[in-house]
Design a protein around this motif. Structure first.
Motif, PDB file in Angstrom:
ATOM      1  N   SER A 194       0.831  -1.209   0.000  1.00 46.86           N
ATOM      2  CA  SER A 194       0.000   0.000   0.000  1.00 46.86           C
ATOM      3  C   SER A 194       0.862   1.254   0.000  1.00 46.86           C
ATOM      4  CB  SER A 194      -0.934  -0.004   1.219  1.00 46.86           C
ATOM      5  OG  SER A 194      -1.783  -1.132   1.192  1.00 46.86           O
ATOM      6  N   ASP A 232      -6.214  -5.143  11.718  1.00 48.73           N
ATOM      7  CA  ASP A 232      -7.510  -4.527  11.419  1.00 48.73           C
ATOM      8  C   ASP A 232      -7.583  -4.248   9.918  1.00 48.73           C
ATOM      9  OD1 ASP A 232      -9.758  -2.946  11.133  1.00 48.73           O
ATOM     10  OD2 ASP A 232      -9.384  -1.748  12.923  1.00 48.73           O
ATOM     11  N   GLU A 234      -9.949  -3.635   7.747  1.00 47.05           N
ATOM     12  CA  GLU A 234     -10.740  -2.506   7.261  1.00 47.05           C
ATOM     13  C   GLU A 234      -9.999  -1.189   7.453  1.00 47.05           C
ATOM     14  OE1 GLU A 234     -14.665  -2.387   8.780  1.00 47.05           O
ATOM     15  OE2 GLU A 234     -15.254  -4.326   7.922  1.00 47.05           O
ATOM     16  N   LYS A 235      -9.351  -1.034   8.599  1.00 44.82           N
ATOM     17  CA  LYS A 235      -8.617   0.210   8.842  1.00 44.82           C
ATOM     18  C   LYS A 235      -7.424   0.309   7.905  1.00 44.82           C
ATOM     19  CE  LYS A 235      -6.980   3.276  12.428  1.00 44.82           C
ATOM     20  NZ  LYS A 235      -7.004   3.613  13.850  1.00 44.82           N
ATOM     21  N   GLU A 237      -7.076  -0.896   4.940  1.00 39.57           N
ATOM     22  CA  GLU A 237      -7.523  -0.593   3.585  1.00 39.57           C
ATOM     23  C   GLU A 237      -8.075   0.832   3.454  1.00 39.57           C
ATOM     24  OE1 GLU A 237     -10.251  -3.702   2.608  1.00 39.57           O
ATOM     25  OE2 GLU A 237      -8.650  -5.148   2.148  1.00 39.57           O
ATOM     26  N   SER A 238      -8.344   1.481   4.589  1.00 39.81           N
ATOM     27  CA  SER A 238      -8.891   2.845   4.536  1.00 39.81           C
ATOM     28  C   SER A 238      -7.801   3.905   4.448  1.00 39.81           C
ATOM     29  CB  SER A 238      -9.750   3.116   5.781  1.00 39.81           C
ATOM     30  OG  SER A 238      -8.941   3.247   6.949  1.00 39.81           O
ATOM     31  N   PHE A 239      -6.531   3.526   4.691  1.00 41.00           N
ATOM     32  CA  PHE A 239      -5.446   4.508   4.655  1.00 41.00           C
ATOM     33  C   PHE A 239      -5.225   5.023   3.243  1.00 41.00           C
ATOM     34  CE2 PHE A 239      -3.531   2.109   8.438  1.00 41.00           C
ATOM     35  CZ  PHE A 239      -4.015   3.032   9.358  1.00 41.00           C
ATOM     36  N   THR A 240      -5.065   6.331   3.108  1.00 40.71           N
ATOM     37  CA  THR A 240      -4.649   6.890   1.820  1.00 40.71           C
ATOM     38  C   THR A 240      -3.136   6.729   1.689  1.00 40.71           C
ATOM     39  OG1 THR A 240      -4.227   9.115   2.703  1.00 40.71           O
ATOM     40  CG2 THR A 240      -6.486   8.614   1.991  1.00 40.71           C
ATOM     41  N   GLU A 243      -1.271   9.195   3.872  1.00 45.20           N
ATOM     42  CA  GLU A 243      -1.244   8.801   5.279  1.00 45.20           C
ATOM     43  C   GLU A 243      -0.173   7.739   5.523  1.00 45.20           C
ATOM     44  OE1 GLU A 243      -5.878   9.520   6.681  1.00 45.20           O
ATOM     45  OE2 GLU A 243      -5.357   7.670   5.593  1.00 45.20           O
ATOM     46  N   GLU A 284      -3.667   8.469  -8.664  1.00 46.51           N
ATOM     47  CA  GLU A 284      -4.724   9.429  -8.328  1.00 46.51           C
ATOM     48  C   GLU A 284      -4.777  10.639  -9.251  1.00 46.51           C
ATOM     49  OE1 GLU A 284      -3.963   6.876  -4.960  1.00 46.51           O
ATOM     50  OE2 GLU A 284      -2.567   8.389  -5.687  1.00 46.51           O
TER      51      GLU A 284
END
Length: 335
Positions: A194, A232, A234-235, A237-240, A243, A284
């Motif tokens: 990521s 975690d 879900e958390k 996968e939520s990081f940009t 971040e 992006e």
């Protein structure tokens, strides 16, 4: 953007691909074991894909044994990422009626070299505690070896949601080892995959003289100390990316200080930020303005492969740079 994950009925393969444009499917995940291991069927699929869905992104599972010049030539015509299982060899030996985990490093080195030379995108799927004879040490060794081959990403199916893969607690892989493995896998997913670290990871950790698996283990501890549970999903996968890049830099600064290599951190920081900005242009379509301590001309040269030599031979050059989308990929201008 619409995607599809499909286990092919090989008889209807060509007909299915012809409908993608009408259905506006732009992503295809082909993780079919028969296709991944049968060269003739795979060649047929690649030829059909080049004809019917040349602009569709394809995530394609493929066994390393069948990667050769012909396959590489066909994949080069597609927008494709190869997903390569990094597992034990099928050739196992018996020691006192116990299977011993074998791993063919020569095979993976040879195939990765072919893919890197062709400029293709590929990643490895690493599992752990699934095969008899596997061990925590062997899992760490596979991670250490994998990053030396410059994969674009390293995935760990067991930490993903609903994979159905269940670890086996054995005499060589304890329940505590399995928990450690999950944390290391999650940390590697965040920092390396990521975090889009492939262009700089090996040269940045080289002066730290630390094995990648130990580096990821330390990063997992650092995450927990900063109230991030590495398991975690879900958390995670939520990081940009921004971040994650911030976390990368904070952790690297700590490691360089710990190893008394503070004078090299500015180079590492510039590399992380510059390549991170390039990746955000691609992923992006985002412009970034950077404050760098060294010229990007130097940072992007072969000199940056060795941070210690770079520090000795390249002068600092504080500069402000804009990274943006050019006609053929990311570009930068001094501002």
């Amino acid at each position: 953007m619409q995607g599809a994950e499909y286990n092919f009925n090989h008889d209807s393969l060509e007909a299915e691909l012809k409908t993608f444009a009408q259905k506006k499917i732009t992503e295809l995940y082909v993780h079919d074991q028969i296709l991944a291991s049968d060269k003739k069927k795979l060649i047929r699929f690649l030829n059909c894909a080049a004809k019917d869905i040349p602009d569709c992104y394809i995530s394609l599972k493929i066994e390393p044994q069948i990667i050769d010049g012909e396959i590489i030539s066909l994949v080069s015509n597609l927008f494709c990422s190869l997903e390569i299982p990094m597992t034990e060899s099928k050739n196992q030996i018996s020691e006192k009626d116990k299977k011993v985990f074998l791993f063919d490093k020569k095979l993976y080195s040879k195939k990765a070299a072919l893919l890197n030379n062709a400029g293709l995108v590929f990643g490895f799927d690493l599992d752990f505690a699934l095969s008899q004879g596997d061990s925590f040490k062997s899992f760490r060794d596979r991670i250490d070896f994998a990053v030396t081959l410059y994969p674009n990403h390293i995935d760990f199916p067991q930490i993903e949601k609903k994979t159905g893969l269940k670890e086996k607690c054995t005499g060589t892989y304890s329940s505590q080892d399995i928990e450690y493995s999950k944390k290391i896998a999650a940390a590697a997913k965040i920092f390396y995959t990521s975090g889009r670290a492939v262009p700089w990871f090996n040269c940045v950790i080289m002066p730290l003289k630390i094995a990648p698996s130990k580096f990821f283990s330390d990063f997992a501890e650092w995450l927990e100390c900063n109230n991030v549970n590495p398991k975690d999903v879900e958390k995670i996968e939520s990081f940009t990316h921004k971040e994650i890049e911030k976390m990368q830099l904070l952790f690297l600064e700590m490691k360089f200080e710990e190893k008394h290599k503070e004078h090299l951190f500015e180079i590492a920081k510039d590399l992380v930020m510059l390549y991170g900005a390039f990746s955000r242009v691609d992923e992006e379509n985002e412009e970034t303005v950077l404050e760098l301590s060294y010229s990007p001309d130097d940072l992007l040269s072969p000199a940056s492969l060795n941070l210690s030599a770079f520090s000795d031979n390249v002068c600092m050059e504080n500069c402000r740079v804009k990274v943006y989308a050019g006609d053929e990929g990311p570009e930068y201008d001094f501002i």
